[in-house]
Design a protein around this motif. Sequence first.
Motif, mmCIF file in Angstrom:
data_model
loop_
_atom_site.group_PDB
_atom_site.id
_atom_site.type_symbol
_atom_site.label_atom_id
_atom_site.label_comp_id
_atom_site.label_asym_id
_atom_site.label_seq_id
_atom_site.Cartn_x
_atom_site.Cartn_y
_atom_site.Cartn_z
ATOM 1 N N MET A 86 0.832 -1.162 0.000
ATOM 2 C CA MET A 86 0.000 0.000 0.000
ATOM 3 C C MET A 86 0.886 1.237 0.000
ATOM 4 S SD MET A 86 -2.909 -1.077 2.752
ATOM 5 C CE MET A 86 -3.921 0.313 2.325
ATOM 6 N N PHE A 87 0.292 2.365 -0.366
ATOM 7 C CA PHE A 87 1.001 3.640 -0.322
ATOM 8 C C PHE A 87 0.050 4.667 0.259
ATOM 9 C CE2 PHE A 87 2.554 7.689 -1.788
ATOM 10 C CZ PHE A 87 3.929 7.546 -1.650
ATOM 11 N N GLY A 88 0.534 5.411 1.237
ATOM 12 C CA GLY A 88 -0.318 6.435 1.831
ATOM 13 C C GLY A 88 0.288 6.993 3.100
ATOM 14 N N LEU A 89 -0.576 7.521 3.947
ATOM 15 C CA LEU A 89 -0.177 8.147 5.200
ATOM 16 C C LEU A 89 -0.629 7.258 6.343
ATOM 17 C CD1 LEU A 89 1.011 10.674 6.600
ATOM 18 C CD2 LEU A 89 -1.285 11.677 6.494
ATOM 19 N N ALA A 90 0.295 6.864 7.187
ATOM 20 C CA ALA A 90 -0.001 6.010 8.339
ATOM 21 C C ALA A 90 0.630 6.622 9.582
ATOM 22 C CB ALA A 90 0.542 4.596 8.114
ATOM 23 N N ASP A 91 0.073 6.295 10.729
ATOM 24 C CA ASP A 91 0.594 6.816 11.995
ATOM 25 C C ASP A 91 0.675 5.669 12.989
ATOM 26 O OD1 ASP A 91 1.237 8.183 14.298
ATOM 27 O OD2 ASP A 91 -0.156 9.818 13.912
ATOM 28 N N LEU A 92 1.850 5.092 13.088
ATOM 29 C CA LEU A 92 2.089 3.992 14.030
ATOM 30 C C LEU A 92 3.012 4.481 15.136
ATOM 31 C CD1 LEU A 92 2.626 1.136 11.433
ATOM 32 C CD2 LEU A 92 0.531 1.767 12.626
ATOM 33 N N GLY A 93 2.668 5.612 15.705
ATOM 34 C CA GLY A 93 3.500 6.236 16.723
ATOM 35 C C GLY A 93 4.151 7.506 16.223
ATOM 36 N N PHE A 94 4.291 7.607 14.915
ATOM 37 C CA PHE A 94 4.789 8.815 14.253
ATOM 38 C C PHE A 94 4.262 8.782 12.819
ATOM 39 C CE2 PHE A 94 7.881 5.474 13.772
ATOM 40 C CZ PHE A 94 8.207 5.507 12.433
ATOM 41 N N PRO A 95 3.947 9.943 12.250
ATOM 42 C CA PRO A 95 3.403 9.971 10.892
ATOM 43 C C PRO A 95 4.435 9.495 9.863
ATOM 44 C CG PRO A 95 3.161 12.112 11.961
ATOM 45 C CD PRO A 95 4.017 11.274 12.836
ATOM 46 N N GLU A 96 3.971 8.653 8.958
ATOM 47 C CA GLU A 96 4.853 8.124 7.914
ATOM 48 C C GLU A 96 4.092 8.127 6.590
ATOM 49 O OE1 GLU A 96 7.325 4.055 6.946
ATOM 50 O OE2 GLU A 96 6.649 4.445 8.972
ATOM 51 N N TYR A 97 4.708 8.663 5.561
ATOM 52 C CA TYR A 97 4.120 8.756 4.229
ATOM 53 C C TYR A 97 4.970 7.919 3.303
ATOM 54 C CZ TYR A 97 2.419 11.087 -0.038
ATOM 55 O OH TYR A 97 1.877 11.374 -1.265
ATOM 56 N N GLY A 98 4.372 6.893 2.728
ATOM 57 C CA GLY A 98 5.129 6.036 1.822
ATOM 58 C C GLY A 98 4.499 4.665 1.701
ATOM 59 N N SER A 99 5.301 3.694 1.337
ATOM 60 C CA SER A 99 4.834 2.329 1.142
ATOM 61 C C SER A 99 4.870 1.557 2.451
ATOM 62 C CB SER A 99 5.731 1.611 0.135
ATOM 63 O OG SER A 99 5.669 2.259 -1.109
ATOM 64 N N PHE A 100 3.862 0.724 2.643
ATOM 65 C CA PHE A 100 3.845 -0.152 3.801
ATOM 66 C C PHE A 100 3.021 -1.383 3.474
ATOM 67 C CE2 PHE A 100 0.935 3.390 4.236
ATOM 68 C CZ PHE A 100 -0.291 2.793 4.457
ATOM 69 N N SER A 101 3.200 -2.403 4.261
ATOM 70 C CA SER A 101 2.543 -3.678 4.015
ATOM 71 C C SER A 101 1.256 -3.782 4.829
ATOM 72 C CB SER A 101 3.493 -4.817 4.404
ATOM 73 O OG SER A 101 2.785 -6.034 4.495
ATOM 74 N N LEU A 102 0.142 -3.996 4.163
ATOM 75 C CA LEU A 102 -1.133 -4.150 4.849
ATOM 76 C C LEU A 102 -1.102 -5.362 5.766
ATOM 77 C CD1 LEU A 102 -4.020 -3.291 5.362
ATOM 78 C CD2 LEU A 102 -4.700 -4.602 3.343
ATOM 79 N N SER A 103 -0.486 -6.448 5.336
ATOM 80 C CA SER A 103 -0.442 -7.653 6.177
ATOM 81 C C SER A 103 0.371 -7.414 7.450
ATOM 82 C CB SER A 103 0.115 -8.844 5.395
ATOM 83 O OG SER A 103 1.434 -8.584 4.962
ATOM 84 N N GLU A 104 1.449 -6.639 7.374
ATOM 85 C CA GLU A 104 2.229 -6.332 8.579
ATOM 86 C C GLU A 104 1.432 -5.455 9.539
ATOM 87 O OE1 GLU A 104 6.074 -4.746 7.740
ATOM 88 O OE2 GLU A 104 6.641 -6.448 6.488
ATOM 89 N N ILE A 105 0.726 -4.472 8.998
ATOM 90 C CA ILE A 105 -0.081 -3.610 9.852
ATOM 91 C C ILE A 105 -1.232 -4.406 10.464
ATOM 92 C CG2 ILE A 105 -1.682 -1.656 9.831
ATOM 93 C CD1 ILE A 105 0.231 -0.279 7.920
#
Length: 65
Positions: free
Chosen positions: A1-20
């Motif tokens: 996936m690509f977008g904005l996520a906040d797992l303790g700090f804002p992060e903009y970029g690619s991340f794995s939906l399965s890991e989240i």
Amino acid sequence: MFGLADLGFPEYGSFSLSEIAALRLPFGLAIERDLLFRTDLPVSVWAQAAWDTGSISAAEAVLTT
């Protein structure tokens, strides 16, 4: 996936939906998606506001006033 996520700090970029989806927070909580989120602002504006304020929640308070 690509977008904005906040797992303790804002992060903009690619991340794995399965890991989240596999993350478990204290008290058995899990990461959730906000299915009702709607905005007319580009994600770059949200990312900058999140970095400036330290979280997506704080950015929401700034951008929706």
